[in-house]
Scaffold this active site. Structure first.
Site, PDB file in Angstrom:
ATOM      1  N   ASN B  23      -0.746  -7.918  12.460  1.00 63.15           N
ATOM      2  CA  ASN B  23       0.536  -7.758  11.782  1.00 63.15           C
ATOM      3  C   ASN B  23       1.625  -7.600  12.837  1.00 63.15           C
ATOM      4  O   ASN B  23       1.525  -6.732  13.706  1.00 63.15           O
ATOM      5  CB  ASN B  23       0.514  -6.540  10.855  1.00 63.15           C
ATOM      6  N   SER B  46       1.275 -10.768   6.736  1.00 64.00           N
ATOM      7  CA  SER B  46       2.637 -10.348   6.402  1.00 64.00           C
ATOM      8  C   SER B  46       2.511  -9.360   5.246  1.00 64.00           C
ATOM      9  O   SER B  46       1.921  -9.688   4.212  1.00 64.00           O
ATOM     10  CB  SER B  46       3.469 -11.563   5.998  1.00 64.00           C
ATOM     11  N   GLU B  47       3.044  -8.141   5.409  1.00 66.06           N
ATOM     12  CA  GLU B  47       2.701  -7.063   4.474  1.00 66.06           C
ATOM     13  C   GLU B  47       3.268  -7.252   3.069  1.00 66.06           C
ATOM     14  O   GLU B  47       2.911  -6.524   2.156  1.00 66.06           O
ATOM     15  CB  GLU B  47       3.073  -5.691   5.041  1.00 66.06           C
ATOM     16  N   ASN B  48       4.160  -8.244   2.900  1.00 66.79           N
ATOM     17  CA  ASN B  48       4.615  -8.517   1.547  1.00 66.79           C
ATOM     18  C   ASN B  48       3.590  -9.324   0.746  1.00 66.79           C
ATOM     19  O   ASN B  48       3.845  -9.665  -0.404  1.00 66.79           O
ATOM     20  CB  ASN B  48       5.976  -9.233   1.564  1.00 66.79           C
ATOM     21  N   SER B  88      -2.326  -5.842  -0.113  1.00 66.51           N
ATOM     22  CA  SER B  88      -1.881  -5.984   1.264  1.00 66.51           C
ATOM     23  C   SER B  88      -2.022  -4.670   2.026  1.00 66.51           C
ATOM     24  O   SER B  88      -2.510  -4.640   3.161  1.00 66.51           O
ATOM     25  CB  SER B  88      -0.419  -6.443   1.277  1.00 66.51           C
TER      26      SER B  88
END
Lengths: 234, 218
Positions: B23, B46-48, B88
């Site tokens: 990340n 991607s943390e979304n 996520s």
């Protein structure tokens, strides 16, 4: 029971009241229920506690409800893109509760799953853990966070069938699936309502049990950071 | 000479290993994607809600439903998967991400990091930073060694509100690289940037550190 409504305003009839808690899906402006937010503004409901990862931008998304001062409190992880938000917050007109993004997502998931609280290592030793129970599991400290529920959740999906089964598209999924489960009433706006039976049952992201009302709408889909690369000259 | 933004990203890219799920934070860490060695394969999270992040789109490929955690338009790859924010962060919190590279306002010799809040200034929020530092196996900080006023950002103790405690493993600055000892007992200076001397680093570092240079320059 018929779940489909003719438009976003009709879809909110009878489910809003002053002082209510509303969850609104999306990450930044990606995957936000833009039509239902406008419809919520049009109800004139006051004193809203809004649970949303972000607070929209000036003039779009939840920014619309900030402009009209309908939001009393926000529970979010990041609100950096909104000047009106900043002004109201600094003037003491708006209450704000920051949650780490993963904690916010899990609180909503837990709320919808009937789990009143859980422990996470996120935020231990920081301001986020102040006043909360911290417990040692296997030699590491974890902080207790509570589940979140709402009176109304507004979500945006790509497609729905008439049963309310939802399919999201790409990164527009984000907070929408959990929010659909955590609202007493869930209203979903989608780009297309297809006949029941035409979605692959194995490919459904949110089962229709969570979705009370549905509306098909058109979307502006504003982009916050349009970032492109150039093609190499041939 | 102090490392440039791109040199910082290039140095951070050396922490990548074949098969890593990684990340990257916003700012300089995003540039690390440009320096992934050709002989290894890494997958960017991607943390979304995306695993397998591709490059920025060409102008005619822009899709408003496809953005990264910095809300920038992005593309997908053949290996891409999409999921909810809860999934996520289960990935992040559950220790499934090997490496997080992120920026910081302050880092301390005990591995504490502060990168989300300056009291008295408008606070935008922590986003996913607290989850990332708490959950990811190895945390690498990439930042300027000193702030604009010339004050050290590598400190004995952080003065700003913390993002996480005892979580940082490696600090890469424009002047030097420090390892944080696994037991949190202090820093080890392992690299100097080209033409930067130990004296230069000492003058701009509040933290106490040992010196064990791995090579003369990096």
């Amino acid at each position: 029971m018929r779940k489909t409504f003719s438009d976003a305003n009709a879809a909110l009839e009878g489910v809003t009241f002053d002082g209510m808690t509303v969850m609104s899906g999306g990450f930044g402006l990606c995957g936000i229920p833009e039509n239902l937010i406008k419809a919520l503004r049009d109800t004139g409901v006051q004193g809203i506690t809004a649970i949303s990862n972000n607070a929209g931008v000036d003039g779009f998304g939840l920014g619309l409800l900030l402009e009209t001062r309908q939001i009393r409190k926000m529970i979010s992880s990041y609100v950096g893109e909104n000047k009106e938000f900043e002004r109201q917050y600094l003037a003491g007109e708006l209450e704000l509760e920051f949650n780490p993004q993963g904690t916010l997502a899990e609180r909503i998931r837990a709320g919808g799953a009937g789990i009143p609280a859980f422990f996470t290592a996120t935020g231990v030793g920081t301001l986020v853990a102040e006043g909360k129970e911290v417990r040692d599991f296997g030699g590491r400290d974890y902080v207790m966070e509570t589940g979140l529920k709402a009176d109304l959740s507004l979500v945006k999906a790509w497609k729905a069938d008439e049963e309310g089964n939802l399919v999201f598209r790409k990164t527009a999924r984000n907070f929408n699936p959990m929010m659909a489960t955590a609202g007493k009433v869930c209203v979903a706006e989608v780009e297309e309502i297809v006949p029941t039976g035409s979605l692959d049952p194995d490919g459904i992201h949110t089962p229709g049990i969570y979705v009370d009302r549905l509306v098909q709408a058109t979307f502006e889909k504003r982009i916050e950071q349009r970032t492109v690369r150039q093609r190499e000259p041939a | 000479m102090p490392r440039t933004r791109d040199q910082l990203a290039e140095r951070a890219a050396k922490e990548l290993r074949d098969g890593f799920y990684v990340n990257l934070g916003i700012g300089i860490p995003t540039l690390v994607a440009n320096y992934i060695p050709a002989d290894i394969e890494v997958t960017l999270q991607s943390e979304n809600g995306m695993l397998g992040m591709g490059p920025f789109p060409y102008d005619d490929e822009v899709d408003p439903d496809l953005v990264n955690a910095g809300k920038q338009t992005i593309t997908e790859l053949k290996k891409t998967s999409f999921f909810s924010s809860a999934d996520s962060f289960a990935m992040i919190r559950g220790g499934h991400i090997a490496l997080s590279i992120l920026g910081a306002m302050e880092v301390a010799e005990n591995g504490d990091i502060a990168n989300w809040m300056i009291p008295g200034k408008m606070v935008k929020g922590m986003g996913g930073a607290m989850d990332l530092v708490a959950g990811v196996e190895r945390v690498v900080v990439v930042m300027e060694h000193a702030n604009k006023a010339g004050q050290s950002k590598v400190l004995k103790r952080c003065s700003l509100p913390l993002t996480g405690t005892g979580v940082v493993d490696l600090i890469i600055t424009d002047l030097a690289t420090f390892e944080v000892k696994a037991d949190g007992s202090g820093l080890v200076l392992t690299e100097l940037a080209d033409e930067v001397t130990l004296q230069d680093v000492a003058a701009k570092t509040e933290a106490v550190y040992e010196v064990a240079l791995e090579r003369a320059a990096a």
